[in-house]
Design a protein around this motif. Structure first.
Motif, short mmCIF file in Angstrom:
data_model
loop_
_atom_site.label_atom_id
_atom_site.label_comp_id
_atom_site.label_asym_id
_atom_site.label_seq_id
_atom_site.Cartn_x
_atom_site.Cartn_y
_atom_site.Cartn_z
N GLU A 59 16.29 -40.60 41.82
CA GLU A 59 16.70 -41.96 41.43
C GLU A 59 18.07 -42.29 42.03
O GLU A 59 18.91 -41.41 42.20
CB GLU A 59 16.74 -42.05 39.91
N HIS A 102 9.40 -47.02 43.12
CA HIS A 102 9.90 -45.64 43.16
C HIS A 102 8.92 -44.70 42.46
O HIS A 102 8.63 -43.60 42.95
CB HIS A 102 11.30 -45.55 42.54
N ARG A 113 11.85 -50.06 40.41
CA ARG A 113 11.45 -48.94 39.55
C ARG A 113 9.96 -48.62 39.72
O ARG A 113 9.57 -47.46 39.80
CB ARG A 113 11.76 -49.27 38.09
#
Length: 190
Positions: A155, A123, A120
């Motif tokens: 995502e 990203h 996460r």
């Protein structure tokens, strides 16, 4: 480097490659030290001596693979939506199913929590880098909202929805994501 040190490095690489390959193929709960040993050709005892446990090995793999994927992702030219999607979809096609499986056990394994948190964070940082030409100034009140929209639009959950749940082809998936990104990019207000 001595021959012994070279052999240790080769074994480390074989062990980590085996773990990474098995993670892509199997749920984490089905990956055992015996399977890693069989795949790598290195004894369980050697694996434990080097990494301490399956979790220790997974953490080492997370660091190693994160660096590899970060380097690959960072080769994209900021603002090049086509290149951004090609890089992203190549990664999701390789690792998306494993990431989804990992989500199902996120709170069962400390190492899985670390893996997903690292993914996460990576990203988010990557989105801030590649979509920078479309983002308002960092001091703008809308910066976080617009960045979050780009993060959500790229995502792997969306990849899963399109590719696995809705059965879209890779090309259809790319077209849908491109439409979303182009719409976001066209509506940025500084």
């Amino acid at each position: 480097m001595s021959e012994r040190a070279k052999q240790v490095a080769r074994n480390d690489r074989k062990i980590m490659n085996a773990m990474s390959d098995l993670w892509i193929e199997l749920p984490l709960s089905e990956i055992t030290l015996d399977k890693i040993s069989q795949r790598s050709g290195v004894t369980v005892r050697t694996i434990l001596r080097k990494f301490g446990s399956k979790d220790g090995l997974l953490e080492a793999c997370i660091e190693n693979d994160a660096d590899r994927f970060t380097k690959m992702r960072m080769q994209v030219t900021p603002g090049d939506l086509d290149g951004i999607l090609d890089t992203l979809l190549e990664e999701y096609e390789l690792m998306g199913d494993a990431l989804i499986r990992s989500l199902t056990v996120e709170y069962n394994f400390h190492s899985t929590q670390g893996l997903l948190q690292k993914a996460r964070t990576m990203h988010r940082e990557w989105c801030a880098f590649v979509f920078e030409p479309y983002l308002p100034a960092k001091t703008s009140e809308s910066f976080e909202t617009v960045l979050s929209a780009f993060i959500a639009s790229t995502e792997f959950y969306l990849w899963k929805l399109l590719r696995r749940d809705l059965g879209k082809s890779l090309q259809q998936c790319k077209q849908i994501l491109m439409h979303t990104l182009e719409s976001l990019a066209a509506n940025v207000k500084n």
